[in-house]
Motif scaffolding. Structure first.
Motif, PDB file in Angstrom:
ATOM      1  N   GLN A  62       0.833  -1.196   0.000  1.00  0.00           N
ATOM      2  CA  GLN A  62       0.000   0.000   0.000  1.00  0.00           C
ATOM      3  C   GLN A  62       0.867   1.246   0.000  1.00  0.00           C
ATOM      4  N   THR A  63       0.245   2.357  -0.322  1.00  0.00           N
ATOM      5  CA  THR A  63       0.950   3.636  -0.236  1.00  0.00           C
ATOM      6  C   THR A  63       0.782   4.162   1.191  1.00  0.00           C
ATOM      7  N   PRO A  64       1.851   4.635   1.821  1.00  0.00           N
ATOM      8  CA  PRO A  64       1.758   5.055   3.221  1.00  0.00           C
ATOM      9  C   PRO A  64       0.885   6.275   3.433  1.00  0.00           C
ATOM     10  N   ASP A  65       0.724   7.098   2.407  1.00  0.00           N
ATOM     11  CA  ASP A  65      -0.044   8.325   2.577  1.00  0.00           C
ATOM     12  C   ASP A  65      -1.497   8.198   2.124  1.00  0.00           C
ATOM     13  N   GLY A  66      -1.939   6.964   1.822  1.00  0.00           N
ATOM     14  CA  GLY A  66      -3.328   6.754   1.432  1.00  0.00           C
ATOM     15  C   GLY A  66      -4.277   6.831   2.609  1.00  0.00           C
ATOM     16  N   ASN A  86      -3.676   4.967   5.884  1.00  0.00           N
ATOM     17  CA  ASN A  86      -3.236   3.583   5.667  1.00  0.00           C
ATOM     18  C   ASN A  86      -2.280   3.117   6.764  1.00  0.00           C
ATOM     19  N   SER A  87      -1.480   4.017   7.277  1.00  0.00           N
ATOM     20  CA  SER A  87      -0.511   3.642   8.313  1.00  0.00           C
ATOM     21  C   SER A  87      -1.183   3.071   9.557  1.00  0.00           C
ATOM     22  N   ILE A 143       3.033   1.682  -9.343  1.00  0.00           N
ATOM     23  CA  ILE A 143       4.280   2.371  -9.012  1.00  0.00           C
ATOM     24  C   ILE A 143       5.432   1.416  -9.281  1.00  0.00           C
ATOM     25  N   ARG A 148      -0.326  -1.092  -6.324  1.00  0.00           N
ATOM     26  CA  ARG A 148      -0.353  -0.922  -4.866  1.00  0.00           C
ATOM     27  C   ARG A 148      -1.686  -0.299  -4.454  1.00  0.00           C
ATOM     28  N   SER A 150      -3.837   2.278  -2.806  1.00  0.00           N
ATOM     29  CA  SER A 150      -3.620   3.668  -2.396  1.00  0.00           C
ATOM     30  C   SER A 150      -4.693   4.140  -1.424  1.00  0.00           C
ATOM     31  N   ASN A 151      -5.922   3.804  -1.675  1.00  0.00           N
ATOM     32  CA  ASN A 151      -7.035   4.197  -0.811  1.00  0.00           C
ATOM     33  C   ASN A 151      -8.054   3.068  -0.783  1.00  0.00           C
TER      34      ASN A 151
END
Length: 178
Positions: A62-66, A86-87, A143, A148, A150-151
């Motif tokens: 996953q994207t950490p900033d999602g 997401n974190s 990516i 991945r 993202s949200n």
């Protein structure tokens, strides 16, 4: 073309309208079907990681900033929308807890370039018992050649399983849950 010909063509098109709509392609404009298998494989791995409580695998996929948003029933009625980064879901404090299992079916996948959306009904278990069903919506981004998460958004609908469950077990994903 004279007026009578134009009127005749327009009348023919109007009378054939519903049949023309039925024969229209069901693929949305701009959708790229060639990546569907790769998008669903990425989502299958992610759902498997959720079910295994594999926080490292989830973080890598996953994207950490999602963001995630959950629509769940409130006590006494109404719907509560809860947003989390997401974190939150990969915080080591979440490593322990009940056994989890998620499966989904009949996904709708839309892809354009490096972005994709998957919408699918799902069922979620805690400690071997169905907790709820609902609808998952995952946004994915490609990516460095890998899809991945993202949200994500999902509904929590404890009484919706009979309505949402697939009668066709072969459609359950990930495949290990068939």
């Amino acid at each position: 073309m004279n007026r009578a010909t134009i009127v005749g063509i327009a009348a023919m098109l109007l009378s054939a309208g519903p049949s023309l709509a039925q024969s229209a392609p069901s693929v949305p404009a701009g959708h790229q079907v060639g990546e569907e298998a790769a998008v669903l494989a990425a989502l299958d791995r992610y759902v498997h990681a959720i079910s295994a409580r594999d926080l490292r695998a989830m973080a890598a996929m996953q994207t950490p900033d999602g963001m995630t948003y959950v629509a769940r029933p409130e006590e006494g009625g109404g719907i509560e929308i809860v947003g989390r980064p997401n974190s939150y879901w990969v915080d080591p404090a979440r490593a322990d807890g009940p056994a989890l299992r998620e499966r989904y079916w009949s996904p709708t996948v839309l892809i354009r370039g490096p972005i994709a959306v998957v919408w699918a009904p799902y069922e979620f278990w805690r400690d071997g018992t169905t907790s709820h069903c609902g609808v998952d919506v995952f946004d994915l981004v490609k990516i460095d050649g890998a899809w991945r998460i993202s949200n994500a958004m999902w509904t929590v609908e404890p009484d919706a399983c009979p309505e949402l469950r697939s009668a066709d077990v072969s459609q359950l994903r990930p495949e290990e849950f068939q």
